[in-house]
Scaffold this motif. Structure first.
Motif, PDB file in Angstrom:
ATOM      1  N   LYS A  59      29.129  39.451  33.953  1.00 55.47           N
ATOM      2  CA  LYS A  59      29.711  38.182  34.418  1.00 55.47           C
ATOM      3  C   LYS A  59      31.065  38.486  35.037  1.00 55.47           C
ATOM      4  O   LYS A  59      31.906  39.156  34.421  1.00 55.47           O
ATOM      5  CB  LYS A  59      29.872  37.204  33.256  1.00 55.47           C
ATOM      6  CG  LYS A  59      30.464  35.865  33.673  1.00 55.47           C
ATOM      7  CD  LYS A  59      30.506  34.870  32.529  1.00 55.47           C
ATOM      8  CE  LYS A  59      31.597  35.200  31.544  1.00 55.47           C
ATOM      9  NZ  LYS A  59      31.779  34.134  30.518  1.00 55.47           N
ATOM     10  N   LEU A  60      31.289  38.006  36.246  1.00 56.34           N
ATOM     11  CA  LEU A  60      32.499  38.312  37.004  1.00 56.34           C
ATOM     12  C   LEU A  60      33.212  37.025  37.403  1.00 56.34           C
ATOM     13  O   LEU A  60      32.595  36.104  37.944  1.00 56.34           O
ATOM     14  CB  LEU A  60      32.134  39.095  38.265  1.00 56.34           C
ATOM     15  CG  LEU A  60      31.432  40.439  38.041  1.00 56.34           C
ATOM     16  CD1 LEU A  60      30.612  40.825  39.258  1.00 56.34           C
ATOM     17  CD2 LEU A  60      32.446  41.516  37.715  1.00 56.34           C
ATOM     18  N   LEU A  61      34.496  36.979  37.151  1.00 61.18           N
ATOM     19  CA  LEU A  61      35.342  35.881  37.593  1.00 61.18           C
ATOM     20  C   LEU A  61      36.369  36.449  38.552  1.00 61.18           C
ATOM     21  O   LEU A  61      37.161  37.327  38.190  1.00 61.18           O
ATOM     22  CB  LEU A  61      36.036  35.213  36.402  1.00 61.18           C
ATOM     23  CG  LEU A  61      37.068  34.124  36.756  1.00 61.18           C
ATOM     24  CD1 LEU A  61      36.389  32.955  37.475  1.00 61.18           C
ATOM     25  CD2 LEU A  61      37.787  33.637  35.496  1.00 61.18           C
ATOM     26  N   LEU A  62      36.373  35.955  39.803  1.00 58.15           N
ATOM     27  CA  LEU A  62      37.269  36.453  40.836  1.00 58.15           C
ATOM     28  C   LEU A  62      38.402  35.458  41.026  1.00 58.15           C
ATOM     29  O   LEU A  62      38.170  34.269  41.260  1.00 58.15           O
ATOM     30  CB  LEU A  62      36.505  36.621  42.159  1.00 58.15           C
ATOM     31  CG  LEU A  62      35.120  37.276  42.072  1.00 58.15           C
ATOM     32  CD1 LEU A  62      34.504  37.381  43.451  1.00 58.15           C
ATOM     33  CD2 LEU A  62      35.216  38.631  41.414  1.00 58.15           C
ATOM     34  N   ALA A  63      39.638  35.934  40.901  1.00 59.80           N
ATOM     35  CA  ALA A  63      40.806  35.062  41.052  1.00 59.80           C
ATOM     36  C   ALA A  63      41.937  35.861  41.678  1.00 59.80           C
ATOM     37  O   ALA A  63      42.584  36.673  40.998  1.00 59.80           O
ATOM     38  CB  ALA A  63      41.231  34.494  39.699  1.00 59.80           C
ATOM     39  N   GLY A  64      42.165  35.653  42.970  1.00 59.25           N
ATOM     40  CA  GLY A  64      43.244  36.360  43.654  1.00 59.25           C
ATOM     41  C   GLY A  64      43.020  37.853  43.646  1.00 59.25           C
ATOM     42  O   GLY A  64      41.999  38.346  44.132  1.00 59.25           O
ATOM     43  N   ASP A  65      43.963  38.600  43.064  1.00 61.18           N
ATOM     44  CA  ASP A  65      43.848  40.051  43.025  1.00 61.18           C
ATOM     45  C   ASP A  65      43.252  40.541  41.710  1.00 61.18           C
ATOM     46  O   ASP A  65      43.282  41.740  41.416  1.00 61.18           O
ATOM     47  CB  ASP A  65      45.210  40.709  43.255  1.00 61.18           C
ATOM     48  CG  ASP A  65      46.171  40.474  42.089  1.00 61.18           C
ATOM     49  OD1 ASP A  65      45.886  39.600  41.237  1.00 61.18           O
ATOM     50  OD2 ASP A  65      47.200  41.168  42.035  1.00 61.18           O
ATOM     51  N   THR A  66      42.693  39.623  40.928  1.00 64.02           N
ATOM     52  CA  THR A  66      42.196  39.963  39.595  1.00 64.02           C
ATOM     53  C   THR A  66      40.699  39.700  39.488  1.00 64.02           C
ATOM     54  O   THR A  66      40.210  38.668  39.939  1.00 64.02           O
ATOM     55  CB  THR A  66      42.937  39.155  38.520  1.00 64.02           C
ATOM     56  OG1 THR A  66      44.334  39.428  38.615  1.00 64.02           O
ATOM     57  CG2 THR A  66      42.443  39.509  37.128  1.00 64.02           C
TER      58      THR A  66
END
Length: 322
Positions: A59-66
């Motif tokens: 499971k991947l959560l993409l937020a800005g550079d993170t």
């Protein structure tokens, strides 16, 4: 990169120091909106994959550079350790890419996506299997066949994929090479995959260990190794190298649309692959990067013919979405 662990599954937090372009990579990995191995739910992505250590659901959560990730299954730690490569950490040549000023659409695309990195799954056969299915047919037809075959022959993904209340419910791990090799020809036909494509896939499945050994080798050597397999030509090789090896030069030569799209974007005229090869020569080493950047922003050439229709005479035709 910082590491955390919850009670039920290991996790990672990857801080890239640049805006993440992982969503572009995940869209490339997903074979249509019904792909049982990749699913998007708002800002979340789920990826079901078979690692050298076993199946994994990530499971991947993409937020800005993170990028925040959690994984389940025997291959969970391997998948999380591989996450930087998936996010493009191996694309060291990206900093050297400079669009030519006369190619204004490419300049604009690069200005909008300056932090784009070509990601790699490090799962070569997992990329080769759907590429064989996608040869010389429409994307919609190939995506349908992939969904049907993976749903029937893949195994349930671990973790929340088995929870009816989870957005990952029902996801599947792609079949092992040994399973692909045993699928009867009539089952492929029922899914709309004729003998030429299924034969290429079955033969490749029997050489899956050799396919995996291409990882980490130079691009030209990988291309030669892949094209030594019966039924694998330049297009199929490129599709594998784009996804599994993170090859920024592996543009989709031989694709019905891509050469026309690139030449139309840069020259205003849809031309053949020979013209596209000449046009892309100054970008050698970055030709897939050019393809991807233009696909994100540049207009496609106008359609001048009817769309191809999907077959409706196979036993699978009334099962599921098309």
């Amino acid at each position: 990169m910082s590491v955390g662990r919850a009670e039920d599954a290991p996790s990672r937090v990857l801080r890239l120091g640049r805006p993440a372009s992982l969503e572009i990579t995940l869209k490339l990995q997903r074979r249509g909106p019904g792909d049982p191995t990749h699913r998007r739910d708002g800002p979340l992505w789920f990826r079901a994959t078979r690692t050298p250590e076993g199946p994994a659901l990530v499971k991947l959560l993409l937020a800005g550079d993170t990028v925040s990730a959690r994984a389940w299954g025997a291959g969970a730690d391997w998948a999380l350790d591989q996450l930087p490569r998936l996010a493009g950490a191996g694309d060291e040549a990206a900093a050297e890419f400079v669009p030519r000023p006369e190619h204004a659409p490419l300049v604009a695309a690069h200005r909008r996506w300056p932090h784009y990195r070509v990601g790699a799954t490090d799962a070569a056969f997992e990329a080769l299997a759907p590429a064989c299915i996608e040869q010389v047919v429409t994307g919609k037809e190939a995506f349908r066949a992939w969904r049907l075959l993976v749903t029937e022959y893949g195994e349930p993904a671990p973790g929340p994929a088995r929870d009816p209340g989870s957005p990952a419910y029902g996801m599947r791990i792609p079949p092992e090479p040994e399973v692909w090799a045993r699928i009867p020809s009539w089952t492929f036909l029922a899914a709309g995959v004729e003998e030429r494509r299924s034969r290429s896939l079955v033969r490749a499945a029997r050489r899956a260990a050799a396919v995996e050994r291409t990882l980490g080798r130079p691009s030209a050597e990988v291309d030669r190794a892949l094209r030594s397999l019966p039924g694998v030509g330049p297009w199929t090789s490129a599709e594998v190298r784009q996804r599994a090896h993170g090859d920024a030069d592996a543009w989709s030569i031989g694709d019905y649309h891509v050469g026309k799209q690139i030449t139309y974007a840069l020259l205003g005229e849809a031309l053949d692959d020979d013209a596209c090869l000449e046009l892309l020569e100054p970008y050698r080493g970055h030709r897939f990067r050019v393809q991807t950047l233009l696909s994100l922003t540049a207009p496609a050439p106008p359609r001048r013919g009817p769309r191809m229709t999907l077959p409706t005479h196979t036993p699978y035709a009334t099962r599921g979405r098309s």
